[in-house]
Scaffold this motif. Structure first.
Motif, short mmCIF file in Angstrom:
data_model
loop_
_atom_site.label_atom_id
_atom_site.label_comp_id
_atom_site.label_asym_id
_atom_site.label_seq_id
_atom_site.Cartn_x
_atom_site.Cartn_y
_atom_site.Cartn_z
N LYS A 74 50.78 9.18 -38.94
CA LYS A 74 49.67 9.04 -39.73
C LYS A 74 48.26 9.23 -38.96
O LYS A 74 48.18 8.79 -37.72
N VAL A 75 47.27 9.94 -39.26
CA VAL A 75 46.22 10.25 -38.46
C VAL A 75 45.32 9.00 -38.51
O VAL A 75 45.36 8.11 -39.44
N MET A 76 44.83 8.70 -37.24
CA MET A 76 43.99 7.60 -36.96
C MET A 76 42.55 8.20 -36.74
O MET A 76 42.22 9.08 -36.15
N MET A 77 41.67 7.69 -37.74
CA MET A 77 40.17 8.31 -37.78
C MET A 77 39.35 7.29 -38.45
O MET A 77 39.42 7.01 -39.43
N ASP A 78 38.44 6.79 -37.51
CA ASP A 78 37.74 5.56 -37.98
C ASP A 78 36.07 5.87 -37.78
O ASP A 78 35.18 5.03 -37.91
N ARG A 79 35.67 7.16 -37.59
CA ARG A 79 34.29 7.53 -37.68
C ARG A 79 34.16 9.06 -37.73
O ARG A 79 35.14 10.00 -37.59
N ASN A 80 33.14 9.38 -38.20
CA ASN A 80 32.74 10.93 -38.27
C ASN A 80 33.54 11.74 -39.32
O ASN A 80 34.15 12.68 -39.03
N ALA A 81 34.04 11.01 -40.47
CA ALA A 81 34.71 11.55 -41.45
C ALA A 81 34.39 10.78 -42.75
O ALA A 81 33.47 9.83 -42.73
N PRO A 82 34.33 11.52 -43.75
CA PRO A 82 34.01 10.96 -45.09
C PRO A 82 34.23 9.67 -45.46
O PRO A 82 35.51 9.22 -45.14
N ASP B 79 39.83 4.91 -41.47
CA ASP B 79 40.38 3.70 -41.39
C ASP B 79 39.52 2.84 -40.29
O ASP B 79 38.57 3.19 -40.10
N THR B 80 40.39 1.95 -39.70
CA THR B 80 39.50 1.26 -38.78
C THR B 80 40.43 0.99 -37.44
O THR B 80 41.58 1.43 -37.64
N ALA B 81 39.85 0.75 -36.24
CA ALA B 81 40.46 0.34 -35.42
C ALA B 81 41.98 -0.35 -35.59
O ALA B 81 43.22 -0.30 -35.02
N GLN B 82 41.84 -1.45 -36.18
CA GLN B 82 42.87 -2.38 -36.53
C GLN B 82 43.87 -1.99 -37.68
O GLN B 82 44.89 -1.82 -37.51
N SER B 83 43.17 -1.37 -38.70
CA SER B 83 43.96 -0.96 -39.68
C SER B 83 44.84 0.46 -39.49
O SER B 83 46.19 0.59 -39.66
N GLY B 84 44.18 1.24 -38.40
CA GLY B 84 44.92 2.26 -37.94
C GLY B 84 45.98 2.05 -37.22
O GLY B 84 47.15 2.33 -37.23
N VAL C 180 65.00 7.05 -37.00
CA VAL C 180 65.94 7.03 -38.48
C VAL C 180 66.59 8.59 -38.56
O VAL C 180 65.67 9.60 -38.54
N ASP C 181 67.82 8.84 -38.71
CA ASP C 181 68.28 9.96 -38.36
C ASP C 181 67.67 10.74 -37.50
O ASP C 181 67.96 10.69 -36.29
N ARG C 182 67.12 11.96 -38.06
CA ARG C 182 66.64 13.14 -37.01
C ARG C 182 64.90 12.76 -37.05
O ARG C 182 64.41 13.87 -36.53
N LEU C 183 64.35 11.72 -36.99
CA LEU C 183 62.97 11.68 -37.26
C LEU C 183 62.49 11.02 -35.96
O LEU C 183 62.99 10.15 -35.27
N THR C 184 61.15 11.38 -35.69
CA THR C 184 60.38 10.93 -34.07
C THR C 184 59.00 10.68 -35.02
O THR C 184 58.35 11.56 -35.19
N TYR C 185 58.51 9.58 -34.54
CA TYR C 185 57.06 8.99 -34.89
C TYR C 185 56.22 9.59 -33.65
O TYR C 185 56.45 9.61 -32.58
N ALA C 186 55.01 9.95 -34.07
CA ALA C 186 53.98 10.47 -33.03
C ALA C 186 52.54 9.86 -33.36
O ALA C 186 52.15 9.72 -34.56
N VAL C 187 52.33 8.70 -32.45
CA VAL C 187 50.92 8.13 -32.61
C VAL C 187 50.02 9.39 -32.68
O VAL C 187 49.88 10.20 -31.67
N THR C 188 49.19 9.23 -33.47
CA THR C 188 48.26 10.39 -33.84
C THR C 188 46.76 10.26 -34.06
O THR C 188 46.35 10.14 -35.25
N PRO C 189 45.88 10.13 -32.98
CA PRO C 189 44.72 9.91 -33.06
C PRO C 189 44.08 11.39 -33.34
O PRO C 189 44.27 12.30 -32.55
N ARG C 190 43.43 11.77 -34.47
CA ARG C 190 43.14 13.10 -34.84
C ARG C 190 42.41 13.94 -33.60
O ARG C 190 43.09 14.86 -32.77
N THR D 56 36.65 5.90 -32.59
CA THR D 56 35.81 5.16 -31.58
C THR D 56 36.89 4.99 -30.42
O THR D 56 37.85 4.92 -30.35
N PRO D 57 36.04 4.27 -29.43
CA PRO D 57 36.62 3.95 -28.11
C PRO D 57 37.77 2.80 -28.31
O PRO D 57 38.80 2.77 -27.94
N GLU D 58 37.37 2.06 -29.40
CA GLU D 58 38.26 0.90 -29.74
C GLU D 58 39.52 1.54 -30.39
O GLU D 58 40.61 1.03 -30.20
#
Length: 428
Positions: free
Chosen positions: A160-168, A173-178, A192-202, A208-210
């Protein structure tokens, strides 16, 4: 356990052609075979020898086609599938004009599922058997992506993209909800099976720094995940980061401050780097990902693959759909060759194939499982027709070496050259 033998030409890597040279790093069997058992490669070698050790195995003959590991695409945006090849923008305008409006649609689970299926099927047609994708801020986009990959049995990474400013509105999201949503998705899908999660700040401008601090904390708590973002794609972007983070020594320094560098961190683009950034990438084991069709299409610049290799920086290759203008890793390799020529250092065909397979797999910390046609690896295999069109066929017919036979397909090939893609040894 059922055994299957695939016959044809085989190409495997015994090392990196950047370090050892093309001929020393590549093992080619003109009349070769691959023995597949239980979804893995049991052996690779001379066809007569392989047939001798598995006399009752089912044999699938691929004739003169080249059997090799499936392509590994280390940086994509599957939600941009529908806007690929949109005209005439640089990075920030591209995001505002095309990307953000399209990504708004991925809160709809049905639309996300439709586009995830389209993306994965187009990738498989082009011989891409693994990819690492940015999703959108919507958890539904991640669920759709991983559900579609799981249904196809593919080894895929994304987040999931994490993006809490400079976007429409609607794409923040917010730092907390992201953090919370990313953590929930990670718990649901990672491993799960052959899946890997990637932490994704755009990328740094849309967090934000937070939020970057939260992303770093999440990755620190789950270091077996990947972390993906963007670095130094365009000069305007770098200046923007400097304004937003005036205390950082440079763009990479922003990510360093929040624990977002190191092994398993994937930095897309990484074009305009300072000497300090080059050294820091090398010292930390951070991976970079070359996106040549995107870099030329959006006018970003020329990545220096030779310098990355010289410094021992793990380097992958990527289509970067949809800023990248093709789903084809062959076209992507051709663009990487052209970028190298413009930068004064052409890449050898073996180096291009390495980047598209082993290089990307190692950049994603999956080099022990995928990216090479070798015993013990997962049997994600493709067959390439080295005479897929009349113009390629007439050129390849003149070849005096393996590389002269392969290079026309790299430069002029497309999905017609990929005659089959196998996931776990099964055609899909």
């Amino acid at each position: 356990m059922t055994q299957t033998i695939l016959t044809g030409q085989t190409l495997s890597f015994t090392g990196s052609p950047f370090r050892e040279g093309p001929d020393a790093a590549v093992l080619h069997h003109r009349r070769g075979a691959v023995l597949v058992e239980g979804g893995r490669i049991a052996d690779v070698g001379d066809a007569e020898r392989i047939r001798g050790i598995a006399p009752t195995a089912r044999v699938i003959d691929h004739g003169e086609r080249l059997l090799m590991a499936g392509f590994v695409d280390a940086h994509v945006h599957y939600p941009q599938t529908g806007i690929i090849a949109s005209w005439g923008k640089r990075l920030i305008d591209w995001l505002n004009s095309y990307t953000f409006p399209e990504e708004m649609r991925f809160g709809d689970p049905d639309y996300a599922a439709e586009m995830a299926g389209v993306y994965l099927d187009l990738s498989l047609v082009n011989g891409i058997t693994t990819a690492c994708s940015f999703c959108t801020i919507h958890p539904e986009s991640v669920d759709a992506y991983f559900t579609a990959a799981q249904a196809r049995g593919m080894r895929m990474a994304g987040g999931k993209v994490m993006m809490d400013r400079n976007a429409p509105d609607g794409l923040r999201d917010t730092a907390q909800s992201g953090y919370d949503q990313s953590k929930a998705l990670l718990d649901r899908w990672h491993g799960v099976d052959r899946l890997t999660y990637a932490v994704t700040p755009r990328f740094a401008p849309t967090s934000t720094p937070e939020q970057l601090e939260a992303a770093g904390a999440l990755w620190a708590a789950h270091p077996d995940c990947l972390m993906q973002t963007h670095l130094s794609e365009q000069t305007e972007e770098i200046a923007w980061v400097g304004d937003l983070y005036p205390d950082a020594p440079d763009y990479l320094g922003v990510y360093e401050r929040y624990g977002l560098t190191g092994r398993g961190a994937l930095m897309g683009h990484s074009i305009h780097l300072t000497d300090r950034e080059w050294a820091a990438l090398s010292d930390s084991g951070t991976s970079v990902v070359h996106c040549p069709t995107s870099n030329t299409f959006i006018g970003s610049g020329l990545f220096n693959a030779r310098e990355a290799a010289r410094r021992g920086i793990p380097t992958g290759l990527a289509t970067d759909v949809g800023g990248g203008s093709s789903f084809s890793m062959l076209r992507t390799m051709a663009a990487a060759y052209e970028v190298g020529q413009l930068g004064g250092s052409a890449l050898h065909p073996a180096e291009l194939l390495w980047l598209a397979t082993c290089g990307s797999a190692h950049a994603m910390r999956m080099g022990d499982r995928i990216g090479n046609l070798a015993a013990g690896m997962e049997a994600d295999i493709i067959a390439l027709d080295l005479a897929s069109t009349p113009v390629i066929a007439q050129r390849a017919a003149r070849a005096g070496t393996l590389w002269e036979a392969i290079f026309p397909t790299i430069m002029m090939g497309d999905d017609r050259a990929v005659t089959v893609a196998m996931i776990g040894g099964k055609p899909v």
